[in-house]
Enzyme design. Structure first.
Site, mmCIF file in Angstrom:
data_model
loop_
_atom_site.group_PDB
_atom_site.id
_atom_site.type_symbol
_atom_site.label_atom_id
_atom_site.label_comp_id
_atom_site.label_asym_id
_atom_site.label_seq_id
_atom_site.Cartn_x
_atom_site.Cartn_y
_atom_site.Cartn_z
ATOM 1 N NE ARG A 173 -3.872 0.383 0.556
ATOM 2 C CZ ARG A 173 -4.805 0.122 -0.366
ATOM 3 N NH1 ARG A 173 -4.824 0.770 -1.517
ATOM 4 N NH2 ARG A 173 -5.723 -0.800 -0.139
ATOM 5 N NE ARG B 25 -2.630 -4.534 -6.781
ATOM 6 C CZ ARG B 25 -3.473 -3.799 -6.087
ATOM 7 N NH1 ARG B 25 -3.072 -2.651 -5.575
ATOM 8 N NH2 ARG B 25 -4.720 -4.175 -5.898
ATOM 9 C CG ASP C 20 -11.961 5.864 -7.200
ATOM 10 O OD1 ASP C 20 -11.113 6.025 -8.105
ATOM 11 O OD2 ASP C 20 -12.283 4.749 -6.758
ATOM 12 C CG HIS D 161 -2.416 3.026 -8.042
ATOM 13 N ND1 HIS D 161 -2.389 3.807 -6.901
ATOM 14 C CD2 HIS D 161 -3.638 2.471 -8.084
ATOM 15 C CE1 HIS D 161 -3.561 3.703 -6.274
ATOM 16 N NE2 HIS D 161 -4.338 2.900 -6.985
ATOM 17 C CD GLU E 234 -4.359 5.587 -9.496
ATOM 18 O OE1 GLU E 234 -4.593 4.630 -10.243
ATOM 19 O OE2 GLU E 234 -5.033 5.839 -8.482
HETATM 20 C C1 BG6 Z 1 -7.563 3.472 -7.471
HETATM 21 C C2 BG6 Z 1 -8.960 3.081 -7.862
HETATM 22 O O1 BG6 Z 1 -6.775 3.561 -8.604
HETATM 23 O O2 BG6 Z 1 -7.019 2.461 -6.611
HETATM 24 C C3 BG6 Z 1 -9.792 2.947 -6.604
HETATM 25 O O3 BG6 Z 1 -9.506 4.061 -8.752
HETATM 26 C C4 BG6 Z 1 -9.159 1.936 -5.672
HETATM 27 O O4 BG6 Z 1 -11.118 2.561 -6.964
HETATM 28 C C5 BG6 Z 1 -7.725 2.347 -5.401
HETATM 29 O O5 BG6 Z 1 -9.908 1.896 -4.463
HETATM 30 C C6 BG6 Z 1 -6.958 1.379 -4.494
HETATM 31 O O6 BG6 Z 1 -7.024 0.095 -5.007
HETATM 32 P P1 BG6 Z 1 -6.399 -1.122 -4.197
HETATM 33 O O7 BG6 Z 1 -6.781 -2.366 -4.945
HETATM 34 O O8 BG6 Z 1 -4.913 -0.911 -4.199
HETATM 35 O O9 BG6 Z 1 -6.981 -1.046 -2.808
#
Ligand code: BG6
Length: 312
Positions: A84, A110, A224, A180, A283
């Site tokens: 994360r 990932r 979002d 991202h 992103e």
């Molecule tokens: C963003 C999406 O790119 O990533 C969101 O648009 C999503 O909808 C977020 O919640 C995080 O995604 P993840 O799978 O890493 O929890």
């Protein structure tokens, strides 16, 4: 199933260092959080880190600056679980898989260990490296195609990340992709983002309604958004940290902007309840209508270039 054994057995750190380490500890292969293998960069000009899992950049710090990228204090650091923060790579789909919602969110790139393919010391303390993920029985449990995916990363006063896919099969395939990037910010309620003015977006927190961005992007609730046909650079203006981060990109038609705000933060186990104030994602992507068809033998590249400047 993610092949965690692959991660554990493929990583002979001594052998990797013998082959890829750079003089003066400019680049070393080591273990990071949770014992996961990673590449550390440290020169008079810059420091940084890339995990083998996901070719995932988690740190980039030109000397004299504070952290630019953000990682959660609650992140998983476990083979096969997404990290994360930093720069997760979404590939070969973005978000839930359109045909099968049981497949991993944001694709499998990932979740898997990549291979280190090359390292190089550049001028002015820059360091470049290449990681590669090739199609395998593991990837074919999720996606039937033959491919090579490279992440070419250069650490310096800029962070340059080029994601390059080669179709090694005999039929065309279609991909979605994203770098991202999670940014460290002073206060989500105070930043402004340029570059999306008058651009249409899909509002994922309002029934996917199509809207048009009026003025600069700011955060005042869960956000979002997928900006479609968004090719321009963005500038993240941070009055609290007194800096601006410039996000340039090439061959990317989508920009995704995300801040989970209060309730979604609480709902995510790998995200601190209050961490939403100190991060946002901008992103570089090609998603939905901007998905890319790659023909056999052809490559497609998408690139993000980050730079950071102090402001008064
Ligand atoms: C963003 C999406 O790119 O990533 C969101 O648009 C999503 O909808 C977020 O919640 C995080 O995604 P993840 O799978 O890493 O929890």
């Amino acid at each position: 199933m993610v092949n965690t054994l692959l991660l554990e057995t493929a990583m002979d750190l001594a052998a990797l260092n013998a082959k890829f380490a750079l003089p003066h500890n400019a680049l070393t292969i080591t273990t990071g959080n949770g014992g996961l293998p990673c590449v550390d960069v440290n020169t008079p000009a810059v420091s940084g880190r890339v995990y083998f899992q996901g070719a995932h950049v988690t740190a980039w710090k030109p000397k004299g600056t504070a952290d630019v990228l953000w990682t959660s204090a609650k992140s998983n650091w476990e083979a096969g679980k997404p990290i994360r923060g930093g720069v997760p790579l979404c590939f070969p789909w973005f978000g839930p898989n359109a045909a099968d919602a049981t497949l991993p969110l944001h694709g499998f790139a990932r979740l898997l260990p990549w291979e280190l393919e090359a390292t190089r010391a550049g001028d002015a303390g820059k360091v470049a490296l290449v990681m590669v993920l090739r199609s395998s029985p593991a990837t074919k449990t999720w996606w039937p195609h033959d491919f090579e995916l490279r992440h070419r990363i250069t650490f310096g006063d800029q962070l340059i990340m080029k994601l390059e896919v080669l179709n090694t099969g005999s039929a065309p395939f279609e991909i979605e992709e994203a770098q991202h990037t999670y940014f460290t910010i002073g206060d989500a309620r105070q930043v402004q983002i340029t570059g999306c003015e008058d651009v249409e977006y899909v509002d994922k927190v309002d029934n996917k309604k199509i809207k048009t961005q009026e003025g600069l992007v700011t955060f005042s609730g869960e956000t979002d958004r997928v900006y479609t046909d968004a090719r321009a650079s963005n500038i993240l203006i941070d009055p609290v940290l007194k800096r601006r981060i410039t996000i340039q990109k090439t061959d990317s038609r989508s920009t995704v902007i995300w801040n989970p705000w209060i309730n979604k933060s609480k709902a995510m186990p790998d995200f601190g309840d209050d961490e939403w104030t100190g991060m946002c994602c901008i992103e570089t992507a090609n998603v939905a209508d901007a998905a890319v068809t790659v023909n056999p033998g052809q490559t497609h590249q998408m690139r993000t270039i980050l730079s950071v400047d102090p402001t008064d």
